[in-house]
Design a protein around this motif. Structure first.
Motif, PDB file in Angstrom:
ATOM      1  N   GLU B 241       0.624  -1.058  -0.032  1.00 45.60           N
ATOM      2  CA  GLU B 241      -0.080  -0.070   0.023  1.00 45.60           C
ATOM      3  C   GLU B 241       0.898   1.197   0.069  1.00 45.60           C
ATOM      4  O   GLU B 241       0.731   2.165  -0.935  1.00 45.60           O
ATOM      5  N   GLY B 242       1.865   1.247   0.927  1.00 48.41           N
ATOM      6  CA  GLY B 242       2.814   2.283   0.937  1.00 48.41           C
ATOM      7  C   GLY B 242       3.614   2.522  -0.401  1.00 48.41           C
ATOM      8  O   GLY B 242       3.651   3.579  -0.853  1.00 48.41           O
ATOM      9  N   PHE B 243       3.893   1.300  -1.038  1.00 49.23           N
ATOM     10  CA  PHE B 243       4.658   1.490  -2.304  1.00 49.23           C
ATOM     11  C   PHE B 243       3.568   2.195  -3.472  1.00 49.23           C
ATOM     12  O   PHE B 243       4.010   2.752  -4.312  1.00 49.23           O
ATOM     13  N   SER B 244       2.389   1.495  -3.345  1.00 45.82           N
ATOM     14  CA  SER B 244       1.512   2.202  -4.382  1.00 45.82           C
ATOM     15  C   SER B 244       1.273   3.633  -4.370  1.00 45.82           C
ATOM     16  O   SER B 244       1.213   4.450  -5.193  1.00 45.82           O
ATOM     17  N   GLY B 286       4.834  -1.230 -10.382  1.00 42.15           N
ATOM     18  CA  GLY B 286       6.184  -1.318 -10.466  1.00 42.15           C
ATOM     19  C   GLY B 286       6.776  -1.214 -11.803  1.00 42.15           C
ATOM     20  O   GLY B 286       7.852  -0.249 -12.002  1.00 42.15           O
ATOM     21  N   ALA B 287       6.143  -1.448 -12.889  1.00 46.14           N
ATOM     22  CA  ALA B 287       6.770  -1.332 -14.264  1.00 46.14           C
ATOM     23  C   ALA B 287       6.587   0.073 -14.544  1.00 46.14           C
ATOM     24  O   ALA B 287       7.154   0.824 -15.200  1.00 46.14           O
ATOM     25  N   ALA B 288       5.402   0.623 -14.110  1.00 45.66           N
ATOM     26  CA  ALA B 288       5.082   2.284 -14.390  1.00 45.66           C
ATOM     27  C   ALA B 288       6.195   2.991 -13.787  1.00 45.66           C
ATOM     28  O   ALA B 288       6.996   3.964 -14.800  1.00 45.66           O
ATOM     29  N   ILE B 289       6.664   2.622 -12.732  1.00 45.23           N
ATOM     30  CA  ILE B 289       7.840   3.364 -12.042  1.00 45.23           C
ATOM     31  C   ILE B 289       9.001   3.357 -12.914  1.00 45.23           C
ATOM     32  O   ILE B 289       9.751   4.645 -13.206  1.00 45.23           O
ATOM     33  N   LEU B 290       9.253   2.100 -13.163  1.00 45.04           N
ATOM     34  CA  LEU B 290      10.590   1.940 -14.207  1.00 45.04           C
ATOM     35  C   LEU B 290      10.426   2.573 -15.482  1.00 45.04           C
ATOM     36  O   LEU B 290      11.344   3.279 -15.746  1.00 45.04           O
TER      37      LEU B 290
ATOM     38  N   PHE C  36      17.003  -0.817  -2.427  1.00 47.98           N
ATOM     39  CA  PHE C  36      15.799  -1.239  -2.019  1.00 47.98           C
ATOM     40  C   PHE C  36      15.226  -2.728  -2.553  1.00 47.98           C
ATOM     41  O   PHE C  36      14.054  -3.083  -2.071  1.00 47.98           O
ATOM     42  N   VAL C  37      16.151  -3.250  -3.182  1.00 48.10           N
ATOM     43  CA  VAL C  37      15.727  -4.259  -4.006  1.00 48.10           C
ATOM     44  C   VAL C  37      16.325  -5.437  -3.520  1.00 48.10           C
ATOM     45  O   VAL C  37      15.873  -6.810  -3.641  1.00 48.10           O
ATOM     46  N   ILE C  96      15.128   5.363  -6.770  1.00 48.65           N
ATOM     47  CA  ILE C  96      13.852   5.021  -7.096  1.00 48.65           C
ATOM     48  C   ILE C  96      13.792   3.687  -8.319  1.00 48.65           C
ATOM     49  O   ILE C  96      12.520   2.866  -8.086  1.00 48.65           O
ATOM     50  N   ALA C  97      14.768   3.690  -9.072  1.00 46.11           N
ATOM     51  CA  ALA C  97      14.738   2.439  -9.856  1.00 46.11           C
ATOM     52  C   ALA C  97      14.771   1.100  -9.113  1.00 46.11           C
ATOM     53  O   ALA C  97      14.018   0.279  -9.427  1.00 46.11           O
ATOM     54  N   THR C  98      15.406   1.204  -8.008  1.00 45.78           N
ATOM     55  CA  THR C  98      15.549  -0.170  -7.104  1.00 45.78           C
ATOM     56  C   THR C  98      13.971  -0.263  -6.491  1.00 45.78           C
ATOM     57  O   THR C  98      13.599  -1.545  -6.353  1.00 45.78           O
ATOM     58  N   ILE C  99      13.466   0.728  -6.243  1.00 46.48           N
ATOM     59  CA  ILE C  99      11.959   0.599  -5.548  1.00 46.48           C
ATOM     60  C   ILE C  99      11.101  -0.152  -6.618  1.00 46.48           C
ATOM     61  O   ILE C  99      10.438  -0.876  -6.407  1.00 46.48           O
ATOM     62  N   GLY C 100      11.267   0.574  -7.856  1.00 44.86           N
ATOM     63  CA  GLY C 100      10.192   0.137  -8.865  1.00 44.86           C
ATOM     64  C   GLY C 100      10.501  -1.198  -9.187  1.00 44.86           C
ATOM     65  O   GLY C 100       9.578  -2.222  -9.112  1.00 44.86           O
TER      66      GLY C 100
END
Lengths: 260, 331, 290
Positions: B241-244, B286-290, C36-37, C96-100
């Motif tokens: 949830e936090g990551f979202s 996750g993919a969206a962030i990357l 973070f990964v 941020i990349a590692t979080i993603g």
């Protein structure tokens, strides 16, 4: 005794490396005081000690007779010491005017409450920051860039903005770390005039600079630092004729003292 | 000062938002709209912390959880009113943030980040284990409906207006703070902490203020969520949830107020459009962030200012020459 | 005797933490950034071991090797995806990349492996070895032994081999190392892969010790790695090892006093206490205020 700043036996070591060793410095109120020395001599470390960025390993620092040795940088700034940075540290993605407005942080006192409800104090503070900020920008000739991003300014102009920002804190003592680096001769000449004017208005200034012309032109007194130690102090003329100073520079082979 | 055109846009969108429930007859989409509002509060409050002072909070769900449980426990056991609990939940969440802040904000940013991450998980585990207070894994059901002047606010339409008002107040106050001395100090800390200190900004104190203000709103959001769903359990406050929430901020663009709004709206709607992708929700995030980081690191709504900041050469073979004498002594 | 037993259990657990923390420290040193990964790296390693054991009926050694290899590979991917493209950009981008990537890996594992916990078969015929009055299982001994051997190998690697020395050099100063002819890019890739591989091994060991693996095991485990690293002192590999073992001991003592549900809460409280009292850790240097 009219010293505004005094250090006693000031030392800083990193691991086994003595970056600043037992420096006794005394800066007269109203003076422009130069600090010179080869690269790596410990000049910037000295500034970092004076402004609280580093805590001294040993020794004391007195500002207006009061010890500021272990105070935080923000406390020292509040007491009236402002500085610029050798490797320019502007708030890059803020406007030029906003950069200067930060300088008024210590002179304003808007609280959350004031900001939420736009109280009279909020309006007063914003007026102070905007008006006086603009005045300072006008003085350094940056008024036309007020809305530009700091990072978009040319290098020499960024140095000017750093000085403007430092002036906004209304300091009694201004520390300039290589203010002329990256400036062309015309800009440097302008800078010399400006520094002199500030000094005539009563501001005490300490300058680190490699540009000997600037140093010899401006300074009342000069301290020479080598390997973290003070090797000489005197007037520009004395410094130029002191054999140890020449040796320190020649030893490093960086500057030709005869060109001074 | 906003121009006339800007004011008109604000006015028209306000009208549109107010009229929205009367156009949408479908209760499902009204619920989605309410969730968007909730996530806007969460993402925007996180953005205040991450985007404006450059701290990196990744455990925002922990503060959200504290707000929700504070509200749920006090409402079911002691019959506190919703309107009192809104600020109270925020305050309790903010108190926890002070604890985190005191321990970590004087240190390098990374200690803060990791601690918030751990904190979020610890709060969830505490909720699961402290059954006498939280009923543990069973969750807290039967959170009463909010009342206003004796009326029960029961319909989604009511909750829509509540969340709309909360979002509006939150964004309005945030804007005012950001364009004041306090906000300037926050941004200065983000840009260069050493320089900020040299200007006399008490960076520790202002980072703490920032954290308190941001987490307060997470607590408020938690309170709203508890009353809206009338049942909460630890499952709603996982790290995911936090990551979202973090994904919403990053995808929308941090460091400006509109970014997280767009991020929250798009990442809430996206999984709803592809209903069968519900389980892929986080895969998408996750993919969206990357993808964002590669294509548009400043985020959807990020200004070109930030794109400049995040502009980096794709391949770098040589390290840039150091400015001579940049650092006299490196510790 | 009860307490002695707890301490021993703590050492077992702590040795796994130590391994994670060593890997974490290597990455921290070589990349210069927190990752973070890492939790997902550990989780993937654990699953690699799990599949090796369940499908290929492999033995302990092969399971560990599988964890090592899988996470090594993942380490290479991480470096390519999260670090290399952003090395010259602002630091938070790589973060941020590692979080993603972490969100992506974790949610993908949940989708592909299922969200429920997987039972690790007892591949070592677990039994107690009587030793005075405390009860020690062969598994505990094997875990401690494995970590000990790995630590010895690492020490040899870092101080005796050219690559190991290059790794240390790059951790200290990339520019200076480059001037000395170290191939910096390759060394960073290698260091990250090695740190991840150690994480993978510790994942397998965790799976064996707890008889289970789980797609979301990573988060709390990565927190342990970080806590152990901070405990020992960031920047010190022996510190990381010591921090890991101490964390294991304290955690088990805490569990004995409170209850096992509070395990993670106890270790988190330890982290907060360290940060408040001695943020530089046991063996760390002091200059970590920003």
């Amino acid at each position: 005794m009219t010293a505004i700043l005094q250090t006693a036996n000031l030392s800083k070591s990193f691991g086994g490396l003595h970056a600043v060793e037992a420096v006794n410095l005394e800066v007269e109120r109203g003076h422009i005081h130069g600090i010179i020395g080869p690269n790596g001599a410990g000049k910037t470390t000295l500034f970092n000690l004076l402004t609280g960025t580093y805590t001294p390993s040993r020794g004391e620092i007195y500002f207006n007779g009061l010890s500021i040795t272990r105070l935080s940088p923000e406390r020292i700034a509040r007491l009236g010491i402002a500085r610029t940075f050798q490797n320019i540290k502007l708030f890059k993605y803020m406007s030029v005017l906003d950069n200067v407005k930060i300088g008024f942080h210590t002179q304003t006192e808007t609280s959350f409450w004031d900001a939420f409800f736009h109280t009279s104090r909020f309006h007063r503070d914003e007026r102070i920051a905007a008006q006086k900020g603009f005045e300072i920008l006008t003085r350094v000739g940056l008024a036309k860039h007020a809305d530009d991003l700091a990072s978009n300014l040319p290098y020499g102009t960024q140095r000017k903005l750093e000085i403007a920002r430092a002036l906004a804190t209304q300091p009694q003592l201004l520390l300039l770390d290589e203010p002329a680096a990256g400036m062309n001769p015309a800009e440097t000449a302008e800078l010399i005039d400006f520094i002199r004017k500030l000094n005539q208005e009563g501001l005490t200034i300490i300058i680190i600079e490699h540009d000997m012309k600037l140093i010899m032109n401006l300074c009342h007194r000069i301290t020479v630092i080598h390997h973290g130690e003070k090797i000489f102090e005197g007037t520009p003329v004395e410094v130029q004729n002191h054999p140890g100073v020449i040796e320190a520079y020649l030893g490093k082979g960086r500057l030709n003292p005869s060109a001074v | 000062m906003a121009s006339f055109k800007q004011k008109l846009v604000y006015f028209l969108s306000a009208i549109a938002l107010l009229m929205f429930p009367w156009f949408i007859q479908n209760d499902y989409w009204l619920r989605v709209a309410i969730m968007i509002g909730l996530y806007i509060i969460l993402a925007s409050s996180l953005n205040l912390i991450n985007g404006y002072t450059g701290q990196f909070n990744i455990g925002h769900a922990g503060f959200y959880c504290i707000g929700a449980y504070t509200a749920a426990i006090l409402a079911t056991r002691y019959h506190f009113s919703f309107w009192l609990l809104l600020p109270l939940s925020g305050i309790v969440a903010a108190l926890f943030s002070i604890l985190i802040g005191l321990a970590t904000l004087r240190l390098k940013g990374i200690y803060f980040s990791m601690t918030t991450l751990g904190f979020s998980e610890i709060i969830r585990l505490t909720v699961l284990n402290w059954a006498s207070l939280t009923r543990g894994p069973m969750g807290i059901p039967g959170i009463p409906l909010p009342e206003l002047f004796g009326f029960h606010l029961a319909s989604n339409r009511h909750f829509y207006y509540i969340v709309l008002a909360l979002t509006g107040i939150m964004l309005f106050l945030s804007k005012r703070v950001i364009s004041s001395r306090i906000g300037r100090a926050w941004i200065a800390i983000r840009e260069d902490e050493d320089a900020a200190r040299a200007m006399g900004v008490e960076t520790f104190r202002y980072k703490l203020y920032n954290l308190i203000f941001g987490t307060f709103w997470a607590g408020v959001a938690g309170c709203f969520y508890a009353f809206f769903t009338s049942f909460i359990s630890a499952d709603s406050f996982t790290l995911d949830e936090g990551f979202s929430i973090l994904a919403m901020v990053l995808v929308g663009g941090q460091g400006n107020l509109i970014g997280p709004v767009i991020g929250a709206a798009s990442l809430t709607i996206l999984p709803e459009i592809f209903r069968n992708m519900a389980q892929l929700r986080l895969v998408i995030f996750g993919a969206a962030i990357l993808i964002m980081i590669y294509l548009r690191p400043q985020g959807l709504a990020g200004s070109s200012i930030l794109s400049q900041k995040y502009h980096y050469p794709k391949i770098q073979r040589h390290s840039p020459p150091k400015h001579q004498g940049q650092q006299e002594v490196s510790p | 005797m009860f307490w002695l037993q707890q301490i021993f259990n703590g050492i077992t657990q702590g040795s796994i933490y130590a391994l994670m923390a060593i890997g974490y420290s290597i990455i921290l040193g070589i990349i210069g950034l927190v990752t973070f990964v890492h939790g997902e790296v550990i989780m993937i390693g654990a699953f690699a071991g799990f599949f090796m054991v369940t499908f290929l009926k492999a033995n302990f050694f092969l399971a560990v090797l599988a964890g090592f290899a899988a996470s090594w590979l993942l380490g290479i991917i991480i470096e390519r995806v999260c670090y290399r493209p952003f090395r010259s950009g602002p630091r938070e981008i790589a973060l941020i990349a590692t979080i993603g990537l972490s969100i992506l890996l974790r949610s993908l594992s949940q989708v592909t492996f299922g969200t429920e916990q997987k039972l690790m078969p007892d591949l070592l015929n677990s039994h107690f070895i009587p030793l005075g009055q405390i009860r020690i299982t062969n598994i505990q001994l094997l875990i401690i032994f494995t970590v000990f051997i790995l630590a010895l190998l690492l020490h040899q690697f870092f101080y005796k081999t050219k690559t190991g020395i290059a790794l240390r050099a790059v951790s200290m100063n990339k520019q200076a190392a480059a001037l000395l002819g170290v191939h910096v890019n390759r060394t960073i890739l290698l260091g990250n892969a090695l740190g991840c591989a150690l994480g993978g091994v510790s994942g397998v060991l965790l799976g064996i010790y707890y008889n289970s693996v789980h797609p979301v095991m990573g988060a709390s485990v990565a927190m342990k790695a970080f806590t152990a690293t901070v405990f020992g002192g960031i920047g010190s590999i022996p510190g990381a090892a010591l921090g890991g073992i101490l964390l294991g001991i304290f955690e088990n003592l805490g569990v004995a006093i409170f209850s096992s549900g509070y395990r993670d809460i106890i270790s988190f409280s330890i982290l907060i206490l360290i940060l408040l009292i001695r943020p530089q850790g046991i063996l760390g240097r002091k200059e970590l205020e920003r």
